[in-house]
Design a protein around this motif. Structure first.
Motif: not given
Length: 357
Positions: A20-21, A35-39, A45-51
């Motif tokens: 994801a991005l 969903a969220t994840a740590r950069n 940060v929020p994450v999603s399958h934006a690609c």
């Protein structure tokens, strides 16, 4: 990794990326990602399958179900690769380093696809260098901090950064041949935290896209020369640093392998719905699977921007995803048109490369 064996025959690798991005999916839809994840900096940060990666993964799962249920139309071995970290340009190499082609058979072809803003019901592929190589760099410029009222006591990294940004823009326009294709983008700049304090350093993040290794090297050398030159001109107390963040190799489609796949798509969709989009400036790491295994690459794009071209159907039976060769280009047997197109494209490609003897 998924492994499907169906008697003797060639080996085909089907790949889908699944990462994801760090993008918030602000669509208001019931299934929008929360969903969220740590950069890399530890920030949540929020994450999603934006690609489109969720679509790519769903297509490969659908194709696997169709091919596993109907083994009368293909023979050989399927390698189903669900790849992480494509957005970092690191996932394909990580799988290779983990023994992908030691623990599993080496493929005779690498097949893959990516959703794209093309008309629905169409696919596209370009032979040769198809997607740009990409280099992302972090540049740190070191100055001497001071109070804003005493600029004479400083070596201002903000001014140094501004001069560097402007000078870097001349690389493409003045140092690269006009017949070459390349892009240089400064995507981030940061220095300081207060209006009246000259900071001690500034950071730039930049991205370079190129198709030719000679051009790439010339740009990288020019970046290093300009960054160091501007620092020297400003009287910086120490040398700047240039660190590679990520790198994607050029994706080069094997002309014969791509044509074989596109010919099969033409028989299925109609040749008028198979396009050559030319080379694109996007980047991918799918080519690592090809170069590491020695297998030719056939990588194409899926169109999906006009769902009105498709009728709906029942997706509960995977057999419905197998489209007859004489169907109308305006027909697709699934509710989500691009998903149906992608599943059927992978199934068609697999059957083309793993024919029944």
């Amino acid at each position: 990794m998924g492994l499907l064996r169906n008697g003797s025959g060639p080996v085909a690798l089907l790949r889908a990326d699944m990462d994801a991005l760090p993008v918030a999916e602000d669509t208001g839809l019931a299934y929008a990602s929360t969903a969220t994840a740590r950069n890399e900096g530890g920030v949540l940060v929020p994450v999603s399958h934006a690609c489109g990666h969720d679509l790519h993964t769903a297509c490969l799962l659908g194709a696997a179900e169709v091919l596993s249920r109907d083994r009368s139309t293909w023979a050989g071995t399927l390698l189903l690769v669900f790849q992480p970290a494509e957005e970092l340009g690191a996932g394909a190499q990580a799988m290779v380093d983990d023994g992908l082609f030691v623990r599993f058979p080496r493929p005779d072809v690498v097949l893959g696809q990516h959703v794209a803003p093309l008309p629905a019901g169409r696919v596209a592929g370009h032979a040769g260098p198809s997607y740009a190589g990409s280099d992302s760099l972090r540049v740190r410029l070191f100055g001497t901090g001071a109070h804003g009222s005493m600029p004479e006591a400083s070596v201002d990294p903000v001014v140094m950064a501004a001069e560097t940004v402007l000078r870097l823009q001349t690389i493409i326009s003045r140092e690269i041949p006009s017949t070459a294709t390349a892009v240089l983008t400064i995507g981030a700049i940061h220095a300081g935290d207060a209006a009246n304090v000259i900071p001690g350093e500034a950071e730039l993040r930049l991205n370079i896209r190129s198709y030719d290794e000679h051009v790439r090297r010339r740009i990288l050398d020019a970046v290093a020369r300009i960054v160091r030159g501007e620092a020297a001109t400003a009287g910086a107390p120490k040398e700047p640093t240039i660190t590679e963040i990520e790198r994607f190799p050029v994706v080069a489609n094997d002309a014969a392998a791509l044509q074989r796949t596109l010919d099969a798509f033409g028989a299925w969709l109609g040749t008028e719905n198979v396009l050559d989009p030319g080379a694109g400036a996007g980047s991918e790491d799918v080519g690592v699977l090809s170069t590491s295994s020695g297998a030719p690459l056939s990588y194409w794009l899926l169109g999906g921007t006009d769902p009105s071209l498709f009728t709906t159907g029942d997706m509960s039976d995977p057999a419905l995803l197998t489209v007859p060769s004489n169907h109308s280009p305006r027909y697709a047997p699934v509710v989500e048109p691009t998903l149906g197109l992608g599943v059927t494209a992978l199934v068609t490609a697999a059957r083309t490369w793993l024919p029944v003897a």
